[in-house]
Write a protein that holds these residues in place. Structure first.
Motif, PDB file in Angstrom:
ATOM      1  N   PHE A 137       0.858  -1.182   0.000  1.00  0.00           N
ATOM      2  CA  PHE A 137       0.000   0.000   0.000  1.00  0.00           C
ATOM      3  C   PHE A 137       0.896   1.234   0.000  1.00  0.00           C
ATOM      4  N   PRO A 138       0.645   2.200  -0.876  1.00  0.00           N
ATOM      5  CA  PRO A 138       1.578   3.328  -1.020  1.00  0.00           C
ATOM      6  C   PRO A 138       1.508   4.291   0.153  1.00  0.00           C
ATOM      7  N   GLN A 139       2.590   5.017   0.341  1.00  0.00           N
ATOM      8  CA  GLN A 139       2.603   6.112   1.301  1.00  0.00           C
ATOM      9  C   GLN A 139       2.056   7.362   0.627  1.00  0.00           C
ATOM     10  N   LEU A 140       1.493   8.239   1.428  1.00  0.00           N
ATOM     11  CA  LEU A 140       1.078   9.545   0.937  1.00  0.00           C
ATOM     12  C   LEU A 140       2.184  10.529   1.255  1.00  0.00           C
ATOM     13  N   GLY A 141       2.521  11.369   0.302  1.00  0.00           N
ATOM     14  CA  GLY A 141       3.538  12.387   0.555  1.00  0.00           C
ATOM     15  C   GLY A 141       2.961  13.518   1.378  1.00  0.00           C
ATOM     16  N   THR A 142       3.776  14.549   1.613  1.00  0.00           N
ATOM     17  CA  THR A 142       3.312  15.727   2.337  1.00  0.00           C
ATOM     18  C   THR A 142       3.727  16.971   1.575  1.00  0.00           C
ATOM     19  N   SER A 143       2.958  18.024   1.753  1.00  0.00           N
ATOM     20  CA  SER A 143       3.297  19.322   1.171  1.00  0.00           C
ATOM     21  C   SER A 143       2.703  20.394   2.061  1.00  0.00           C
ATOM     22  N   ASP A 144       2.974  21.650   1.744  1.00  0.00           N
ATOM     23  CA  ASP A 144       2.490  22.730   2.590  1.00  0.00           C
ATOM     24  C   ASP A 144       0.982  22.884   2.522  1.00  0.00           C
ATOM     25  N   ASP A 145       0.381  22.584   1.371  1.00  0.00           N
ATOM     26  CA  ASP A 145      -1.049  22.838   1.229  1.00  0.00           C
ATOM     27  C   ASP A 145      -1.893  21.599   1.438  1.00  0.00           C
ATOM     28  N   ARG A 146      -1.338  20.393   1.230  1.00  0.00           N
ATOM     29  CA  ARG A 146      -2.110  19.162   1.429  1.00  0.00           C
ATOM     30  C   ARG A 146      -1.239  18.129   2.103  1.00  0.00           C
ATOM     31  N   PRO A 147      -1.768  17.447   3.121  1.00  0.00           N
ATOM     32  CA  PRO A 147      -0.964  16.441   3.813  1.00  0.00           C
ATOM     33  C   PRO A 147      -0.494  15.323   2.906  1.00  0.00           C
ATOM     34  N   TRP A 148      -1.177  15.112   1.761  1.00  0.00           N
ATOM     35  CA  TRP A 148      -0.758  13.997   0.897  1.00  0.00           C
ATOM     36  C   TRP A 148       0.038  14.481  -0.309  1.00  0.00           C
ATOM     37  N   GLY A 149       0.309  15.797  -0.380  1.00  0.00           N
ATOM     38  CA  GLY A 149       1.207  16.329  -1.391  1.00  0.00           C
ATOM     39  C   GLY A 149       0.830  15.958  -2.807  1.00  0.00           C
ATOM     40  N   THR A 150       1.854  15.722  -3.616  1.00  0.00           N
ATOM     41  CA  THR A 150       1.645  15.414  -5.032  1.00  0.00           C
ATOM     42  C   THR A 150       1.897  13.940  -5.328  1.00  0.00           C
ATOM     43  N   SER A 151       2.170  13.129  -4.292  1.00  0.00           N
ATOM     44  CA  SER A 151       2.529  11.738  -4.544  1.00  0.00           C
ATOM     45  C   SER A 151       1.343  10.798  -4.435  1.00  0.00           C
ATOM     46  N   ARG A 152       0.124  11.323  -4.321  1.00  0.00           N
ATOM     47  CA  ARG A 152      -1.056  10.463  -4.234  1.00  0.00           C
ATOM     48  C   ARG A 152      -1.237   9.722  -5.554  1.00  0.00           C
ATOM     49  N   PRO A 153      -1.291   8.381  -5.516  1.00  0.00           N
ATOM     50  CA  PRO A 153      -1.512   7.643  -6.763  1.00  0.00           C
ATOM     51  C   PRO A 153      -2.905   7.918  -7.315  1.00  0.00           C
ATOM     52  N   ALA A 154      -3.038   7.808  -8.629  1.00  0.00           N
ATOM     53  CA  ALA A 154      -4.294   8.174  -9.290  1.00  0.00           C
ATOM     54  C   ALA A 154      -5.466   7.327  -8.821  1.00  0.00           C
ATOM     55  N   TRP A 155      -5.222   6.086  -8.394  1.00  0.00           N
ATOM     56  CA  TRP A 155      -6.333   5.218  -8.003  1.00  0.00           C
ATOM     57  C   TRP A 155      -6.856   5.526  -6.600  1.00  0.00           C
ATOM     58  N   ILE A 156      -6.166   6.398  -5.862  1.00  0.00           N
ATOM     59  CA  ILE A 156      -6.696   6.902  -4.587  1.00  0.00           C
ATOM     60  C   ILE A 156      -7.270   8.290  -4.848  1.00  0.00           C
ATOM     61  N   LYS A 157      -8.579   8.404  -4.827  1.00  0.00           N
ATOM     62  CA  LYS A 157      -9.228   9.675  -5.146  1.00  0.00           C
ATOM     63  C   LYS A 157      -9.092  10.653  -3.981  1.00  0.00           C
ATOM     64  N   GLU A 158      -8.924  11.927  -4.341  1.00  0.00           N
ATOM     65  CA  GLU A 158      -8.700  12.939  -3.317  1.00  0.00           C
ATOM     66  C   GLU A 158      -9.897  13.081  -2.374  1.00  0.00           C
ATOM     67  N   GLU A 159     -11.109  12.892  -2.902  1.00  0.00           N
ATOM     68  CA  GLU A 159     -12.287  13.053  -2.038  1.00  0.00           C
ATOM     69  C   GLU A 159     -12.388  11.949  -0.980  1.00  0.00           C
ATOM     70  N   TRP A 160     -11.595  10.890  -1.127  1.00  0.00           N
ATOM     71  CA  TRP A 160     -11.598   9.829  -0.110  1.00  0.00           C
ATOM     72  C   TRP A 160     -10.749  10.208   1.104  1.00  0.00           C
ATOM     73  N   LEU A 161      -9.904  11.206   0.953  1.00  0.00           N
ATOM     74  CA  LEU A 161      -8.911  11.532   1.971  1.00  0.00           C
ATOM     75  C   LEU A 161      -9.363  12.700   2.834  1.00  0.00           C
ATOM     76  N   ARG A 162      -9.135  12.560   4.114  1.00  0.00           N
ATOM     77  CA  ARG A 162      -9.474  13.630   5.048  1.00  0.00           C
ATOM     78  C   ARG A 162      -8.351  13.788   6.057  1.00  0.00           C
ATOM     79  N   PRO A 163      -7.680  14.955   6.074  1.00  0.00           N
ATOM     80  CA  PRO A 163      -6.645  15.167   7.094  1.00  0.00           C
ATOM     81  C   PRO A 163      -7.281  15.307   8.464  1.00  0.00           C
ATOM     82  N   VAL A 164      -6.583  14.824   9.475  1.00  0.00           N
ATOM     83  CA  VAL A 164      -7.073  14.921  10.855  1.00  0.00           C
ATOM     84  C   VAL A 164      -6.143  15.863  11.608  1.00  0.00           C
ATOM     85  N   VAL A 165      -6.687  16.982  12.040  1.00  0.00           N
ATOM     86  CA  VAL A 165      -5.920  18.000  12.757  1.00  0.00           C
ATOM     87  C   VAL A 165      -6.533  18.175  14.133  1.00  0.00           C
TER      88      VAL A 165
END
Length: 670
Positions: free
Chosen positions: A277-305
């Motif tokens: 299972f892939p790791q999610l990258g990090t960036s300043d604007d999104r916790p998963w950065g630009t390394s999110r694989p295409a088969w993981i849709k962004e709307e499935w992800l929710r950062p927990v702060v």
């Protein structure tokens, strides 16, 4: 240097002149370092020469500016915090030896400096730029303990003439790398440096020991963060028969799922060549950065702060239709509130109200204290509604800044702001179209965003940020807050028209202290959950312990009870949790007194703590909230509950109940 022995990590000051001769020959091109120079130093000299490092350099480049350094420190906050206490413990050693301890990140950038502050060393430190924000990588400063340790991944001591740059040869330094305790990756270095006459062989041993201590603290911090992530996620995870759920830590590493990772990957369409299972990258604007694989849709992800700390990310993805458990609609609706454990009549009435309103599309406003489980009810309303097969989208209005919340809710177009994704992005309202949108902490919604939400509710229309085109949306809104929105309206912090639109169906979720008869059922439920989650053997609470739990006021409500049950099961010494195992506060049983305001011991203590803190901060509610680690809205609620006036915080008795009631009555009459 994979073949380096532990002994080869140490320098030998007795051959300093011979090393200098070898260095001069190396720089003149007449030969390598020779037998007298350790292989690790020889190899580093060659790398430094290949990197075109100026051997005449006498200092690191100027440190980065304060703004860049603050951003870097925020990014490396756990490493800095883990290193701070360890460095503090070494102060006496550094004062005795005339050295400084330096913490760097994986790029060799100095994050923190501690040690001897006497004038001679301080001047040398400043002249050499051994300062926060300076770069001591090997490719920048040549052979030095920090850069060479990071380059090789091994501890090393570099003494005097072993340095590649002549201007740094007055120093001796010892460094060990710091590794991520989860995956073993190098994330920084700890170094002890001083002028050459301060050489001590034990400095390297201390650096290695300090690195190990920092790694242990990082592991504890990571485990604590994962537990906090689980705690925050507990209330928002959907039914496992309909969704795949994966939790990622703050570094984007998957560490927990509600099924086999391989099966989840197959269901979501991962390439067959993907082994893990892939790791999610990090960036300043999104916790998963630009390394999110295409088969993981962004709307499935929710950062927990939580309290400003990014704990991780939750992925909730729908299972393929063929894999879902097929249930008749009536049975699905009947299971909607299965997670609301209760037997209390008041709680039963709330559940039945939620079940009745679920069939409509009217907005629902859930009111209740922190920890009562408002999101569980929101999920139940969605699961019992005709929209149960469509998305259930959650947004916490109090967890991000106004700018991020605007783009999170409404989306944005290409070029709407600096850092906007190419092609733009849909917001959570669009993602919830056809389903339900749960806005937690709705009372924190900024005033200027409220008309936009009202328009979406009234007309079913939104505009992405930077867009003039109107988009149609169809969603059912469930909102929740622990604030008194009527007071917020009266004080013009919340729009009256939005309040009346939200409060079509207001539902008050009772606090745990008002349904103490549910505590035995809840304890049994949480015990069963803890057994499954942590693999704990059978454990039960003695009847006397249950009675004591029922006598507690539970200011943190169901969440506090669940955390206590898990803690007692994890730390319990036997199969039965006795009264002696309970915390002291609960052991006192907290019988209500007939005293002022009819407060329990816990409430009286809490009132006095808030009043004292408010008084010491001259009535500043925001500062009081920060000092106590509470939300400002929570402090305001407690001030009203205990009759504490902010303007009395600096002098008069803070719990003047009679005056508070009079003020409240005047406020209502006006």
């Amino acid at each position: 240097m994979l073949g380096q022995t532990p002994e080869e990590a140490f320098a030998n000051p007795d051959i300093e002149r011979d090393v200098l001769t070898s260095w001069e020959r190396f720089m003149s091109g007449t030969g390598a370092g020779g037998q007298v120079v350790r292989p690790a130093i020889n190899d580093s000299w060659r790398r430094s020469q290949q990197s075109a490092v100026d051997y005449r350099r006498s200092q690191a480049p100027l440190p980065m500016n304060d703004e860049r350094l603050h951003r870097l420190l925020d990014k490396r906050t756990r490493l800095v915090h883990a290193g701070a206490s360890t460095m503090a413990l070494a102060r006496d050693y550094m004062l005795e030896t005339g050295t400084v301890m330096v913490l760097t990140d994986v790029d060799g950038i100095v994050l923190r400096l501690e040690g001897d502050t006497r004038l001679a060393l301080r001047n040398a430190v400043e002249k050499t730029h051994l300062l926060p924000g300076s770069n001591w990588s090997e490719t920048t400063c040549g052979t030095n303990a920090i850069g060479t340790a990071l380059e090789t991944g091994q501890a090393i001591q570099v003494h005097a003439t072993e340095h590649f740059c002549s201007g740094i040869q007055r120093w001796t330094c010892s460094a060990s790398v710091i590794r991520d305790p989860i995956d073993g990756a190098v994330i920084g270095a700890i170094d002890i440096s001083g002028l050459s006459d301060s050489y001590g062989r034990q400095a390297l041993a201390l650096a290695i020991s300090a690195a190990a201590r920092i790694e242990a603290q990082l592991l504890q911090m990571e485990m604590d963060a994962r537990y906090r992530l689980l705690d925050q996620c507990f209330w928002m995870l959907p039914a496992t028969d309909r969704h795949h759920t994966v939790l990622f830590d703050s570094a984007g590493r998957p560490f927990k799922a509600n099924g086999e990772m391989a099966q989840i990957m197959r269901d979501l369409g991962a390439p067959r060549c993907q082994p893990d299972f892939p790791q999610l990258g990090t960036s300043d604007d999104r916790p998963w950065g630009t390394s999110r694989p295409a088969w993981i849709k962004e709307e499935w992800l929710r950062p927990v702060v939580y309290q400003g700390e990014h704990l991780g990310t939750v992925m909730v993805a729908p299972k393929p239709a063929a894999n879902r458990t097929c249930l008749p609609l009536a049975r699905e609706g009947s299971k909607a509130f299965v997670n609301v454990v209760h037997g209390n009549a008041k709680m039963h009435a709330v559940v039945e109200t939620c079940r009745r309103v679920a069939a409509s599309s009217a907005p629902v406003l859930l009111l209740g204290e922190t920890g009562v489980g408002k999101e569980i009810f929101a999920q139940g309303i969605h699961a019992a509604s005709p929209r149960r097969d469509r998305p259930f989208v959650v947004v916490n209005c109090g967890s991000v800044s106004r700018e991020l919340l605007a783009s999170e809710l409404f989306g944005y177009v290409d070029g709407a702001f600096t850092g906007a994704r190419r092609g733009g992005s849909a917001g959570k309202i669009e993602a919830a179209s056809g389903g339900s949108l749960f806005l937690d902490e709705i009372g924190e919604l900024p005033l200027d965003l409220q008309p936009m939400l009202l328009r979406a509710l009234e007309n079913g229309e939104i505009n992405r940020i930077g867009e003039t085109t109107t988009r149609k949306v169809d969603f059912r809104l469930v909102a929740a807050t622990n604030r008194d929105l009527q007071i917020e309206v009266d004080e013009r912090r919340f729009r009256k028209d939005l309040y009346y639109r939200l409060a079509v169906v207001p539902i008050i979720v009772p606090p745990l202290r008002e349904r103490a008869d549910d505590i035995p059922m809840l304890v049994e439920h949480f015990v069963a959950q803890a057994r499954t989650r942590y693999g704990i053997s059978d454990c039960r609470f003695a009847p006397e312990s249950i009675a004591r739990l029922q006598g507690h006021d539970w200011p943190g409500n169901v969440r506090e009870l669940r955390n206590l049950v898990e803690s007692l099961m994890l730390t319990g010494r036997g199969e039965v949790i006795e009264v002696s195992d309970l915390p002291d506060l609960i052991c006192r049983r907290e019988l209500r007194t007939g005293g002022e305001q009819g407060l329990s011991l816990a409430e009286s203590s809490e009132r006095d703590l808030i009043a004292g803190t408010l008084r010491s901060l001259n009535g500043n509610v925001a500062a009081t909230a920060s000092a106590l680690g509470l939300a400002k809205s929570t402090v305001y609620a407690k001030l009203r509950r205990y009759g504490i006036r902010p303007d009395l915080g600096s002098g008069a008795q803070a719990h003047a109940c009679t005056e508070s009631i009079q003020q409240s009555q005047l406020h209502k009459n006006s």
